[in-house]
Design a protein around this motif. Structure first.
Motif, PDB file in Angstrom:
ATOM      1  N   ASP A  83       0.856  -1.175   0.000  1.00  7.77           N
ATOM      2  CA  ASP A  83       0.000   0.000   0.000  1.00  7.77           C
ATOM      3  C   ASP A  83       0.898   1.232   0.000  1.00  7.77           C
ATOM      4  N   PRO A  84       0.843   2.082  -1.026  1.00 10.80           N
ATOM      5  CA  PRO A  84       1.722   3.245  -1.080  1.00 10.80           C
ATOM      6  C   PRO A  84       1.596   4.181   0.118  1.00 10.80           C
ATOM      7  N   VAL A  85       0.426   4.247   0.706  1.00  6.86           N
ATOM      8  CA  VAL A  85       0.261   5.096   1.893  1.00  6.86           C
ATOM      9  C   VAL A  85       1.132   4.565   3.030  1.00  6.86           C
ATOM     10  N   ARG A  86       1.048   3.246   3.270  1.00  7.38           N
ATOM     11  CA  ARG A  86       1.833   2.657   4.346  1.00  7.38           C
ATOM     12  C   ARG A  86       3.328   2.714   4.037  1.00  7.38           C
ATOM     13  N   GLY A 119      -2.408 -11.740  -2.233  1.00  8.85           N
ATOM     14  CA  GLY A 119      -3.653 -11.884  -2.978  1.00  8.85           C
ATOM     15  C   GLY A 119      -3.717 -11.091  -4.268  1.00  8.85           C
ATOM     16  N   LEU A 120      -2.576 -10.929  -4.939  1.00  9.03           N
ATOM     17  CA  LEU A 120      -2.512 -10.134  -6.163  1.00  9.03           C
ATOM     18  C   LEU A 120      -2.355 -11.038  -7.378  1.00  9.03           C
ATOM     19  N   ASP A 121      -2.858 -10.567  -8.515  1.00  8.80           N
ATOM     20  CA  ASP A 121      -2.838 -11.320  -9.760  1.00  8.80           C
ATOM     21  C   ASP A 121      -1.599 -10.935 -10.558  1.00  8.80           C
ATOM     22  N   LEU A 122      -0.784 -11.912 -10.911  1.00  5.77           N
ATOM     23  CA  LEU A 122       0.424 -11.631 -11.684  1.00  5.77           C
ATOM     24  C   LEU A 122       0.114 -11.032 -13.054  1.00  5.77           C
ATOM     25  N   ASN A 123      -1.097 -11.250 -13.538  1.00  8.89           N
ATOM     26  CA  ASN A 123      -1.493 -10.640 -14.814  1.00  8.89           C
ATOM     27  C   ASN A 123      -1.554  -9.116 -14.707  1.00  8.89           C
ATOM     28  N   ASP A 124      -1.619  -8.608 -13.484  1.00  5.53           N
ATOM     29  CA  ASP A 124      -1.643  -7.156 -13.243  1.00  5.53           C
ATOM     30  C   ASP A 124      -0.261  -6.610 -12.886  1.00  5.53           C
ATOM     31  N   TYR A 125       0.772  -7.365 -13.174  1.00  3.25           N
ATOM     32  CA  TYR A 125       2.146  -7.070 -12.750  1.00  3.25           C
ATOM     33  C   TYR A 125       2.543  -5.619 -13.010  1.00  3.25           C
ATOM     34  N   ASP A 126       2.373  -5.167 -14.235  1.00  4.04           N
ATOM     35  CA  ASP A 126       2.795  -3.800 -14.556  1.00  4.04           C
ATOM     36  C   ASP A 126       1.759  -2.766 -14.145  1.00  4.04           C
ATOM     37  N   ALA A 127       0.482  -3.091 -14.327  1.00  8.04           N
ATOM     38  CA  ALA A 127      -0.575  -2.129 -13.987  1.00  8.04           C
ATOM     39  C   ALA A 127      -0.559  -1.798 -12.495  1.00  8.04           C
ATOM     40  N   LEU A 128      -0.323  -2.801 -11.667  1.00  8.43           N
ATOM     41  CA  LEU A 128      -0.230  -2.564 -10.223  1.00  8.43           C
ATOM     42  C   LEU A 128       0.879  -1.575  -9.901  1.00  8.43           C
ATOM     43  N   PHE A 129       2.036  -1.804 -10.501  1.00 10.70           N
ATOM     44  CA  PHE A 129       3.169  -0.942 -10.198  1.00 10.70           C
ATOM     45  C   PHE A 129       2.939   0.482 -10.671  1.00 10.70           C
ATOM     46  N   ALA A 130       2.441   0.631 -11.897  1.00 13.08           N
ATOM     47  CA  ALA A 130       2.233   1.967 -12.451  1.00 13.08           C
ATOM     48  C   ALA A 130       1.260   2.773 -11.586  1.00 13.08           C
ATOM     49  N   GLU A 131       0.163   2.128 -11.169  1.00 15.51           N
ATOM     50  CA  GLU A 131      -0.830   2.841 -10.367  1.00 15.51           C
ATOM     51  C   GLU A 131      -0.286   3.191  -8.990  1.00 15.51           C
ATOM     52  N   LYS A 132       0.395   2.255  -8.358  1.00 16.98           N
ATOM     53  CA  LYS A 132       0.884   2.503  -7.007  1.00 16.98           C
ATOM     54  C   LYS A 132       2.038   3.500  -6.993  1.00 16.98           C
ATOM     55  N   LEU A 133       2.854   3.493  -8.042  1.00 15.59           N
ATOM     56  CA  LEU A 133       3.913   4.494  -8.137  1.00 15.59           C
ATOM     57  C   LEU A 133       3.314   5.890  -8.278  1.00 15.59           C
ATOM     58  N   ASP A 134       2.257   5.994  -9.071  1.00 12.80           N
ATOM     59  CA  ASP A 134       1.591   7.293  -9.227  1.00 12.80           C
ATOM     60  C   ASP A 134       1.094   7.811  -7.880  1.00 12.80           C
ATOM     61  N   LEU A 135       0.483   6.944  -7.089  1.00  8.01           N
ATOM     62  CA  LEU A 135      -0.022   7.372  -5.783  1.00  8.01           C
ATOM     63  C   LEU A 135       1.130   7.732  -4.848  1.00  8.01           C
ATOM     64  N   LEU A 137       4.072   8.874  -5.553  1.00  7.39           N
ATOM     65  CA  LEU A 137       4.671  10.155  -5.927  1.00  7.39           C
ATOM     66  C   LEU A 137       3.755  11.326  -5.590  1.00  7.39           C
ATOM     67  N   GLN A 138       2.454  11.113  -5.670  1.00 11.70           N
ATOM     68  CA  GLN A 138       1.532  12.176  -5.250  1.00 11.70           C
ATOM     69  C   GLN A 138       1.647  12.439  -3.751  1.00 11.70           C
ATOM     70  N   GLN A 140       4.327  11.833  -1.976  1.00 10.06           N
ATOM     71  CA  GLN A 140       5.645  12.452  -1.790  1.00 10.06           C
ATOM     72  C   GLN A 140       5.570  13.962  -1.994  1.00 10.06           C
ATOM     73  N   GLN A 141       4.772  14.389  -2.956  1.00  9.52           N
ATOM     74  CA  GLN A 141       4.714  15.804  -3.328  1.00  9.52           C
ATOM     75  C   GLN A 141       3.710  16.606  -2.512  1.00  9.52           C
ATOM     76  N   ASN A 142       2.674  15.931  -1.990  1.00 10.32           N
ATOM     77  CA  ASN A 142       1.555  16.662  -1.398  1.00 10.32           C
ATOM     78  C   ASN A 142       1.142  16.080  -0.049  1.00 10.32           C
ATOM     79  N   GLU A 143       0.906  16.950   0.897  1.00 10.53           N
ATOM     80  CA  GLU A 143       0.438  16.502   2.211  1.00 10.53           C
ATOM     81  C   GLU A 143      -1.003  16.014   2.145  1.00 10.53           C
ATOM     82  N   THR A 144      -1.814  16.661   1.315  1.00  9.21           N
ATOM     83  CA  THR A 144      -3.212  16.273   1.136  1.00  9.21           C
ATOM     84  C   THR A 144      -3.402  15.774  -0.286  1.00  9.21           C
ATOM     85  N   VAL A 145      -4.023  14.609  -0.427  1.00  6.95           N
ATOM     86  CA  VAL A 145      -4.062  13.915  -1.709  1.00  6.95           C
ATOM     87  C   VAL A 145      -5.494  13.664  -2.148  1.00  6.95           C
TER      88      VAL A 145
END
Length: 338
Positions: A83-86, A119-135, A137-138, A140-145
């Motif tokens: 979880d990017p928040v954690r 409990g994650l699907d390996l078929n989502d390997y890249d999509a999971l990373f792209a979405e969680k990296l976006d969150l 970085l948000q 990282q940049q902002n106190e309120t998201v």
């Protein structure tokens, strides 16, 4: 150039050494790395019997209380399975504990055991990373998201605490050999940590050029870009001693991994080739290892950080001596040669 160590907190080959003792000894190695002037120490993340690093921020926080100068990072955080928040909260807390010495390297991980575990699907390997990296970085940049995605509940005017001591918590992108990963790092303007554990290091130059080109097209200042290199290595008083210490554990580890991934067994001839002038391995005495780091840096267009990964069945005493040599011999030669 920053010089450091990455560890996966390997379970000792000597079964008489408990896991609790192994963690104690790992903390002693991090403390020594700080004392001999190394710049960075990273802890990996695995969820396997062979390693004790499933909760890397716990180890890094313990190390923070025993060190003064060395920066503390992950190597890597498997962001796809977290979880990017954690993740942010953990590393922001580490930053407070360490008085502003925390970083993270995030990636998808070269092993896949975290995906079924959480409990994650390996078929989502890249999509999971792209979405969680976006969150991440948000946050990282902002106190309120304000954020929404597919794999996690939305955040609406949600404040994320604690905030780190550093104005912006450093986030590096850890990559292997996938071109799209280098492009993603460039487009985002993130520092790049390249894991090169085999083959010939100079062959990664086109991928690093791809990273720099993507960053330029996205409008990022090239002077702000950083490229780090994570490689297998070990230093002893002589090359013969280094190879004699390192090869048996290397052969066991990579033969086992090879069986899992369909690779051929390790041979001494192949090891020697990869430990040659252009190969990815850096196993030898201090001067030749330092010269090889400089050679790799030149072949890749200049690197900002180099980290040794030494988990290959070596004893605590041998690892301590290697860290001392890297800090007192290798690092000064490299920094004088930049």
């Amino acid at each position: 150039m920053e010089i450091g160590i990455d560890s996966f907190a390997a379970v000792p080959a000597d079964k008489s050494i408990s896991n609790a003792q192994a963690i104690k000894e790992l903390l002693e190695r991090i403390q020594l790395a700080d004392q001999v002037g190394l710049d960075i120490f990273g802890i990996g993340e695995h969820h396997r019997k062979e390693f004790l690093d499933s909760a890397p921020t716990m180890i890094l926080a313990a190390a923070a209380s025993k060190t003064k100068q060395i920066r503390l990072t992950s190597a890597v955080t498997v962001l796809s399975a977290a979880d990017p928040v954690r993740v942010f909260q953990n590393f922001a807390t580490l930053d407070l504990i360490s008085n502003g010495r925390a970083e993270m390297v995030v990636g998808r991980g070269s092993f896949i055991e975290a995906y079924p575990l959480f409990g994650l699907d390996l078929n989502d390997y890249d999509a999971l990373f792209a979405e969680k990296l976006d969150l991440l970085l948000q946050i990282q940049q902002n106190e309120t998201v304000n954020w929404s995605g597919k794999f996690r509940a939305s955040l609406n005017d949600q404040a994320i605490y604690p905030r780190p001591l550093q104005e912006k918590l450093p986030v590096w992108l850890g990559v292997g050999g996938t071109p799209a990963s280098f492009v993603r790092a460039g487009q985002l303007g993130l520092p790049l940590m390249v894991a090169v554990i085999g083959g010939e290091t100079y062959r990664f130059r086109p991928l690093i050029d791809l990273y720099k080109d993507a960053a330029a097209k996205a409008g990022h200042d090239s002077k702000q870009l950083k490229v780090g290199l994570h490689s297998l290595g070990y230093v002893a008083a002589s090359k013969e001693e280094a190879v004699g210490d390192y090869y048996p554990g290397y052969e066991r580890m990579f033969t086992k991994i090879g069986k899992e991934r369909g690779f051929p067994p390790v041979t001494k001839e192949r090891f020697d080739a990869q430990n040659g002038k252009m190969g990815a391995l850096l196993v030898g005495e201090p001067v030749e290892v330092a010269e090889k780091i400089l050679r790799h840096s030149e072949s890749l267009g200049g690197i900002s950080r180099f980290t040794f990964q030494m988990d290959a069945g070596l004893t605590h005493e041998k690892l301590m001596k290697a860290i001392e040599l890297i800090g007192t011999k290798v690092s000064p030669i490299v920094k004088a040669g930049i």
